[in-house]
Design an enzyme around this catalytic site. Structure first.
Site, PDB file in Angstrom:
ATOM      1  N   ASP A  28      -4.690  -0.781   5.514  1.00 59.00           N
ATOM      2  CA  ASP A  28      -4.165  -1.571   4.399  1.00 59.00           C
ATOM      3  C   ASP A  28      -2.906  -2.356   4.742  1.00 59.00           C
ATOM      4  OD1 ASP A  28      -2.518   0.629   4.526  1.00 59.00           O
ATOM      5  OD2 ASP A  28      -3.325   1.559   2.722  1.00 59.00           O
ATOM      6  N   ASP A  83      -8.510   6.218   6.017  1.00 64.09           N
ATOM      7  CA  ASP A  83      -7.209   6.640   5.491  1.00 64.09           C
ATOM      8  C   ASP A  83      -7.450   7.769   4.505  1.00 64.09           C
ATOM      9  OD1 ASP A  83      -5.864   4.693   6.782  1.00 64.09           O
ATOM     10  OD2 ASP A  83      -5.776   3.307   5.099  1.00 64.09           O
ATOM     11  N   ASP A  93      -1.750  -2.577  10.444  1.00 65.19           N
ATOM     12  CA  ASP A  93      -3.104  -2.080  10.720  1.00 65.19           C
ATOM     13  C   ASP A  93      -3.997  -3.169  11.286  1.00 65.19           C
ATOM     14  OD1 ASP A  93      -2.627   0.477   9.854  1.00 65.19           O
ATOM     15  OD2 ASP A  93      -3.195   0.083   7.785  1.00 65.19           O
TER      16      ASP A  93
HETATM   17  P1  ATP Z   1      -2.684   7.377   4.336  1.00 66.17           P
HETATM   18  O1  ATP Z   1      -2.262   6.866   5.684  1.00 66.17           O
HETATM   19  O2  ATP Z   1      -3.801   8.301   4.392  1.00 66.17           O
HETATM   20  O3  ATP Z   1      -2.836   6.329   3.301  1.00 66.17           O
HETATM   21  P2  ATP Z   1      -0.079   8.154   3.505  1.00 66.17           P
HETATM   22  O4  ATP Z   1       0.004   7.339   2.287  1.00 66.17           O
HETATM   23  O5  ATP Z   1       0.453   9.544   3.434  1.00 66.17           O
HETATM   24  O6  ATP Z   1      -1.535   8.372   3.945  1.00 66.17           O
HETATM   25  P3  ATP Z   1       1.893   6.522   4.684  1.00 66.17           P
HETATM   26  O7  ATP Z   1       1.831   5.539   3.578  1.00 66.17           O
HETATM   27  O8  ATP Z   1       2.021   6.080   6.077  1.00 66.17           O
HETATM   28  O9  ATP Z   1       0.617   7.405   4.690  1.00 66.17           O
HETATM   29  O10 ATP Z   1       3.060   7.529   4.332  1.00 66.17           O
HETATM   30  C1  ATP Z   1       3.545   8.440   5.279  1.00 66.17           C
HETATM   31  C2  ATP Z   1       4.550   9.350   4.656  1.00 66.17           C
HETATM   32  O11 ATP Z   1       5.663   8.583   4.221  1.00 66.17           O
HETATM   33  C3  ATP Z   1       4.042  10.049   3.403  1.00 66.17           C
HETATM   34  O12 ATP Z   1       3.414  11.255   3.710  1.00 66.17           O
HETATM   35  C4  ATP Z   1       5.330  10.279   2.630  1.00 66.17           C
HETATM   36  O13 ATP Z   1       5.965  11.451   3.101  1.00 66.17           O
HETATM   37  C5  ATP Z   1       6.168   9.075   3.005  1.00 66.17           C
HETATM   38  N1  ATP Z   1       6.072   8.034   1.988  1.00 66.17           N
HETATM   39  C6  ATP Z   1       4.959   7.408   1.565  1.00 66.17           C
HETATM   40  N2  ATP Z   1       5.240   6.479   0.643  1.00 66.17           N
HETATM   41  C7  ATP Z   1       6.576   6.504   0.460  1.00 66.17           C
HETATM   42  C8  ATP Z   1       7.491   5.775  -0.354  1.00 66.17           C
HETATM   43  N3  ATP Z   1       7.091   4.814  -1.179  1.00 66.17           N
HETATM   44  N4  ATP Z   1       8.782   6.076  -0.270  1.00 66.17           N
HETATM   45  C9  ATP Z   1       9.203   7.025   0.572  1.00 66.17           C
HETATM   46  N5  ATP Z   1       8.414   7.748   1.357  1.00 66.17           N
HETATM   47  C10 ATP Z   1       7.095   7.506   1.311  1.00 66.17           C
END
Ligand code: ATP
Length: 917
Positions: A652, A349, A656
């Protein structure tokens, strides 16, 4: 202790001057006295004193552990060993024949062998139980002093707890609030379909599966969120009543160890049958006296069975597991240690693993205004600027800040000047941004209580909250991935506060610009809803949504991850980043991290359109995957495995789990990971840090090599001894080493020396070698050759010593004493050769050894001197003092073994450079 806090329900010590905030122009901007969060969290939160007294009354929220095998059971296990039976029988027979010294020595060996096994197993169990403790389940609880993440064992009846997807319900809970909450209760009811929960009470005598207002301990939240009050803990819970016991974690067993166990068992049977045949044949044909023949066969049995090996391998594993835990990687399933050493692809990730997850809003774009935000990390000092001047706080900016503050579940407070975040660090950063935009967070939380919410979901990539003012006017605030939010929007709020038609093309360009700078881009929007609306559904956001603006968040790469990635590349391991973030952001971060193929980014959408073959090709080629969902992770693991990769995958979320299970090494995040992800994984990272994965791979390689060294060391000793005895018996010669002397060598010198291999540090080039090919068995190729070759060297050494001493002294006892000392000297020098299997051993580093190795060698030398010169040993083992010349002979034999193996290693390196694994 200085404490500033934004936790709801507390008096805010830090207040923000909002005098320059323009009066809100919309009708919903009126005040309300108490916040939803306050109401939400004020459901009888328990005080610390109350918790203490309840904990004393009800006991910890823990099920009694399955009966740990006590010392007696452990002792019993040592005695259930084939070799011990042989030895006991031999002791009984020699005793019955009146050979008390022989019987005594054999019994002493039984005691030593049992004790060594007993202590080693104890150490291994200790290592495992320490790990069990590290993985104790957690719970999110609301207490008088706010929201905390605590050990589930510390929950008491009356505690209010929050549930999220992937949580294992930590106690029996009466639900007070649910949002799409579905819980999988198979563990209790056998029903695999997740059950929808709602706070309504069920019939008094409803079956367990129909009690929808309850969440039961041990069940798993599959979707939605909920809040409830603990009603039963520990053994009083439903699961406690059914099973009463907690399943214990696995024992120290890996495929290799099982293979070795089987090998040892089969070998033992062959040896016993062969021994019996030799004994019978000898009685009929050889004319040797019964005692001599019997002891020769006992000697042969002891010589041939690698009795010390399983214990040494187990302790090697236990030390490896402990070492990994020290490097923040906790092994949940033992077999994974072997796969860890063979990992050829790591899929990681991004957020928090490769980056620091310490976010800060650095840019905001509203209408045509681009704003910069100053400050450091979560510090509150900083302002919003436009063209290097403090920006005017317009109503539109105030509204953007309100959305950032209200559509937000994080808590941020400061203890001793350090920020303490509970919840998502990105949301905490949004609160800091709102503060810097001079927005009064504390006041707004109480003016705008939350009535409903759509929690963030990695599939939908947005979150929305429905907030009300005092008069029931409602507004939905939305934040999420910008493309997703823009798809919902029809209009945008211009910087001057006017509503305008959405200029999609311009916003797409802005997103691309921000993302190319490596910023994580988030869009914020709102929608006004009819008065009195209290429920929020995804369909409500299909129309009427208005874009408020974008924010760009900086999440710097971890410096240690950059180093670890480069180490992985040196070790022939490909690192791939799989992220939910925007493709351009992912590409920019990948470049900063030094990922190989960072120019090419494959998005989840592109992945969906690929056939299995295309995916296999691209999965190997491409290193950056963006806007992916958990299903893509599963497809990627399968594609990489189809290309013979040994894949480590991080995860996480609850979704997944399938990819984590499928991967050869499933790695869950210990800090931000859900319980579901942890349970599906074989390794849990305590610090969520990529560098810990690289460290675990390094340890995995080391453990595997040490296992290999243990086997390479022990088997030739058995081999050399048994071939020597068989040769002597076949040629009708006297045994060059007596049965009791073989017992001495195997139970004392060999075990002391072999034990050091469990503590061997990684070889210097451990992360410079390519990964071991998938499925390559350890007991083939090189190892078989080594065992055979060294067995022969030992055979030659033993007979050379015996013949040489017989030639010069004509005394059998002297000749045997020299043969034993020569064998032990060869073992000592062989130990130095085995420590560096594939690289030269005769180096300064190799000769200096480690304190453990030097200590073991010193002990063995002292023991051999006692064995050779102490009268008690002369009587017991029929040894005789040796001259200096003889000692030199023994040492020269040892040196020869080292030199010959050095030449052999050199030869192998020349023949097959780079593929010596
Ligand atoms: P990784 O998968 O590497 O941990 P990530 O945190 O960007 O990366 P996700 O958690 O799937 O992956 O988030 C995807 C997208 O959703 C983010 O790029 C962001 O634009 C949006 N996002 C993440 N967290 C939130 C939240 N708490 N509220 C609203 N939108 C969110």
């Amino acid at each position: 202790m200085q404490s500033r806090s934004w936790n709801a329900g507390q008096v805010p010590v830090l207040s923000v001057d909002s005098s320059n905030v323009q009066p809100p122009e919309q009708h919903w901007h009126t005040l309300e006295a108490s916040s939803a969060r306050e109401q939400l969290e004020a459901t009888n939160p328990l005080s610390a004193d109350e918790v203490r007294s309840r904990l004393a009354a009800y006991g910890p929220n823990r099920l009694p552990e399955g009966k740990a095998s006590g010392p007696l059971a452990r002792l019993g296990r040592q005695l259930r060993n084939f070799l011990i039976y042989v030895l006991l029988a031999a002791a009984a027979i020699t005793g019955a024949l009146g050979h008390w010294v022989d019987a005594g020595v054999i019994m002493a060996v039984v005691v030593i062998q049992t004790l060594v096994g007993f202590i080693q197993e104890g150490k291994a169990e200790q290592a495992l139980s320490a790990i069990r403790h590290m993985l104790a389940p957690k719970a999110r609880v609301i207490r008088e002093d706010g929201q905390h993440q605590i050990d589930a064992a510390d929950l008491v009846p009356g505690d209010t707890i929050l549930l999220e997807p992937g949580d294992r319900v930590p106690a029996d809970i009466r639900l007070e609030k649910c949002h799409n909450l579905k819980i999988e209760e198979a563990i209790l009811t056998g029903e695999s379909e997740a059950v929808e929960k709602s706070p309504e009470p069920a019939e008094k005598d409803a079956a367990l599966g129909d009690q929808n207002g309850m969440a039961f301990s041990g069940t798993m939240v599959s979707t939605g969120t909920g809040r409830g009050v603990v009603v039963r803990t520990g053994s009083a819970t439903e699961i406690g009543r059914i099973s009463g016991l907690l399943a214990r974690t696995t024992s120290l067993k890996t495929p290799l160890l099982e293979q070795m166990d089987r090998f040892a068992r089969v070998l033992s049977i062959i040896v016993i049958v062969a021994g019996a045949a030799i004994f019978a044949g000898g009685l009929v044909f050889s004319g040797l006296p019964f005692r001599e023949l019997f002891m020769a066969v006992v000697g042969l049995t002891v010589a041939a069975i690698p009795e010390g090996l399983p214990a040494i391998l187990t302790i090697t594993l236990a030390i490896g597991v402990r070492q990994m835990a020290r490097r923040q990687a906790v092994v949940r399933r033992m077999p994974v240690i072997e796969s860890l050493g063979a990992v050829s692809v790591i899929c990681s990730d991004k957020t928090g693993t490769l980056t620091r997850n310490e976010m800060m809003v650095t840019t905001a774009v509203q209408g045509h205004r681009r704003l910069d935000v100053t400050g450091e990390g979560y510090e509150l000092e900083g302002v919003v600027r436009q063209d290097n001047q403090p920006a005017e706080i317009t109503g539109a900016l105030d509204e953007l800040a309100r959305a950032a503050a209200l559509c937000n579940d994080a808590h941020l407070d400061f203890q001793d000047g350090f920020p303490r975040i509970q919840g998502d660090p990105m949301e905490a950063a949004l609160k800091v941004f709102a503060h810097k935009a001079a927005f009064d967070i504390e006041a707004s939380a109480s003016y705008w209580p939350r009535k409903d919410e759509i929690p963030f979901d990695t599939q939908t990539r947005f979150m929305a909250t429905l907030n009300h003012d005092h008069h029931g006017h409602g507004v939905v605030y939305i934040k999420g991935a910008p493309e997703r939010i823009l798809d919902m929007c029809e209009a945008e709020l211009a910087a001057d506060g006017e509503t305008a038609a959405l200029d999609r093309a311009r916003w797409d360009q802005v997103i691309a610009d921000l993302a190319s700078e490596g910023l994580r881009v988030l869009a914020l929007a709102r929608k006004s809803v009819p008065r009195g609306t209290t429920d929020l559904a995804v369909e409500d956001l299909d129309t009427g949504v208005e874009l408020l603006g974008l924010v760009g968040l900086l999440d710097p790469p971890r410096q240690e991850a950059i180093r670890a990635i480069s180490d992985c590349h040196d070790a022939g391991i490909r690192v791939k980043m799989i992220t939910g973030d925007h493709a351009l952001t992912a590409g920019a971060i990948a470049r900063k991290l030094g990922l190989r193929n960072s120019e090419r980014v494959l998005t989840g959408k592109e992945l969906d359109g690929l056939s299995a073959e295309e995916l296999q090709r691209l999965a190997t080629e491409v290193d950056v995957f963006a806007r992916t969902s958990p299903e893509h992770k599963l497809r990627l693991v399968e594609a990489l495995q189809a290309q013979h990769g040994v894949v480590a995958m991080t995860g996480d979320g609850v979704n997944d789990a399938p990819a984590l299970k499928r991967a050869d090494v499933g790695i869950a995040m210990g800090v931000k990971g859900s319980e579901a992800a942890r349970e599906a994984s074989s390794v849990v990272l305590l610090d969520d840090n990529f560098a810990s994965i690289a460290a675990a791979v390094r340890e995995g390689r080391t453990v595997y090599t040490n296992l290999k060294k243990g086997i390479a060391f022990m088997l030739p000793i058995n081999g050399g001894e048994s071939i020597s005895l068989i040769t002597a018996l076949l040629l009708g010669l006297a045994l060059p080493i007596s049965a009791l002397q073989i017992l001495w060598v195997n139970m004392v010198s060999s075990v002391v020396l072999a034990m050091t291999l469990a503590f061997e540090p990684p070889e210097p080039d451990v992360m410079k070698q390519p990964p071991r090919p998938r499925g390559q068995s350890l007991l083939q190729g090189f190892l078989v050759w080594r065992v055979f070759f060294v067995s022969l060297l030992f055979l030659v050494g033993i007979f050379a010593a015996w013949f040489w001493a017989m030639h010069h002294h004509g005394n059998q006892s002297v000749a045997r004493t020299l043969a034993v000392n020569t064998l032990v000297a060869m073992e000592v020098f062989y130990l130095f050769a085995v420590r560096y299997l594939d690289t030269p051993s005769i180096t300064l580093r190799g000769v200096l050894g480690t304190p453990v190795v030097l200590g073991a060698v010193a002990s063995v030398v002292v023991l051999q001197l006692l064995f050779t010169y102490l009268p008690w040993f002369h009587n017991t083992f029929e040894t005789r003092p040796l001259s200096l010349e003889m000692l030199v002979f023994a040492c020269l034999a040892g040196v020869s073994v080292l030199v010959i193996l050095e030449i052999e290693t050199w030869g192998r390196r020349c023949l097959r450079p780079g593929e010596l694994n």
